[in-house]
Design a protein around this motif. Sequence first.
Motif, PDB file in Angstrom:
ATOM      1  N   GLN A  11      25.790   5.606  40.848  1.00 44.63           N
ATOM      2  CA  GLN A  11      24.588   5.265  40.021  1.00 44.63           C
ATOM      3  C   GLN A  11      24.367   3.765  40.502  1.00 44.63           C
ATOM      4  OE1 GLN A  11      25.280   5.542  35.817  1.00 44.63           O
ATOM      5  NE2 GLN A  11      23.180   4.453  35.406  1.00 44.63           N
ATOM      6  N   VAL A  12      25.410   2.722  40.671  1.00 41.03           N
ATOM      7  CA  VAL A  12      25.289   1.601  41.015  1.00 41.03           C
ATOM      8  C   VAL A  12      24.944   1.391  42.620  1.00 41.03           C
ATOM      9  CG1 VAL A  12      26.675  -0.731  41.518  1.00 41.03           C
ATOM     10  CG2 VAL A  12      27.231   0.472  39.526  1.00 41.03           C
TER      11      VAL A  12
ATOM     12  N   LYS B  49      28.522  -5.388  39.327  1.00 41.43           N
ATOM     13  CA  LYS B  49      28.364  -4.259  38.607  1.00 41.43           C
ATOM     14  C   LYS B  49      29.644  -3.480  38.917  1.00 41.43           C
ATOM     15  CE  LYS B  49      23.191  -3.966  38.392  1.00 41.43           C
ATOM     16  NZ  LYS B  49      22.124  -3.253  39.123  1.00 41.43           N
TER      17      LYS B  49
ATOM     18  N   SER C 277      22.949   3.744  44.101  1.00 46.03           N
ATOM     19  CA  SER C 277      21.753   4.021  44.110  1.00 46.03           C
ATOM     20  C   SER C 277      20.754   3.109  43.869  1.00 46.03           C
ATOM     21  CB  SER C 277      21.353   5.290  43.434  1.00 46.03           C
ATOM     22  OG  SER C 277      21.477   4.897  41.957  1.00 46.03           O
ATOM     23  N   GLU C 278      21.081   2.027  42.669  1.00 43.75           N
ATOM     24  CA  GLU C 278      20.243   0.956  42.582  1.00 43.75           C
ATOM     25  C   GLU C 278      20.150   0.134  43.785  1.00 43.75           C
ATOM     26  OE1 GLU C 278      21.972  -0.401  39.058  1.00 43.75           O
ATOM     27  OE2 GLU C 278      21.569   1.334  37.964  1.00 43.75           O
ATOM     28  N   ASP C 279      20.910   0.011  44.428  1.00 45.87           N
ATOM     29  CA  ASP C 279      20.807  -0.970  45.878  1.00 45.87           C
ATOM     30  C   ASP C 279      21.334  -0.202  47.015  1.00 45.87           C
ATOM     31  OD1 ASP C 279      21.111  -3.062  47.550  1.00 45.87           O
ATOM     32  OD2 ASP C 279      22.777  -4.203  46.507  1.00 45.87           O
TER      33      ASP C 279
ATOM     34  N   GLU D 243      25.100  -9.219  43.334  1.00 47.08           N
ATOM     35  CA  GLU D 243      24.753  -8.389  41.901  1.00 47.08           C
ATOM     36  C   GLU D 243      25.500  -7.169  42.102  1.00 47.08           C
ATOM     37  OE1 GLU D 243      21.168  -6.412  39.515  1.00 47.08           O
ATOM     38  OE2 GLU D 243      20.754  -7.683  41.066  1.00 47.08           O
ATOM     39  N   THR D 244      25.472  -6.051  43.037  1.00 44.16           N
ATOM     40  CA  THR D 244      26.218  -4.821  43.161  1.00 44.16           C
ATOM     41  C   THR D 244      27.688  -5.182  43.140  1.00 44.16           C
ATOM     42  OG1 THR D 244      24.251  -3.966  44.427  1.00 44.16           O
ATOM     43  CG2 THR D 244      26.521  -3.033  44.622  1.00 44.16           C
TER      44      THR D 244
END
Length: 152
Positions: free
Chosen positions: A108-109, A20, A111-113, A16-17
């Motif tokens: 940002q990407v 993104k 920091s979500e993972d 997923e990362t």
Amino acid sequence: MKYGESAYLFQGLSDETRRKIEGIECEVVYAPGEFLFRENEAAPSFYILNEGRIRLVVGPKQLATHVASSAGDIIGWSSLVGNDTYTASAECLTATKVFRIEKNLLDQVLSEDPASGLIFFKHLAGLVGRRLVKSYRAALPIQGTRSAGAQS
């Protein structure tokens, strides 16, 4: 993100990362003689070489420090490690295609993972270390083989 340094840089990130990150890439084309960026300019992005050759140069004499010529080579990584400006200039030696990724979007990407973010920065540290060792080896013929503190 299928080859070279970029394959290593993104290896182990969650699917997923990686998707993104692919979504925030922007392909940019440069002509020979154009610069991706110049030393001391603001450093908002890093680049992944797709096609072409890029020479990194530093200082007023524009001494070459590295030539990126393999698809997947990472250029402008200083933007990722807390530098507000680029530490070198990146000049295209041939017609060149790169993928540009803005640091703030990547942050940002990642920091979500956080797990993928840790892997990414460990791999980046490895790439930087390998380039540093390569630079040391290139400088050996200039500096000789004796250590600075060696006694005669």
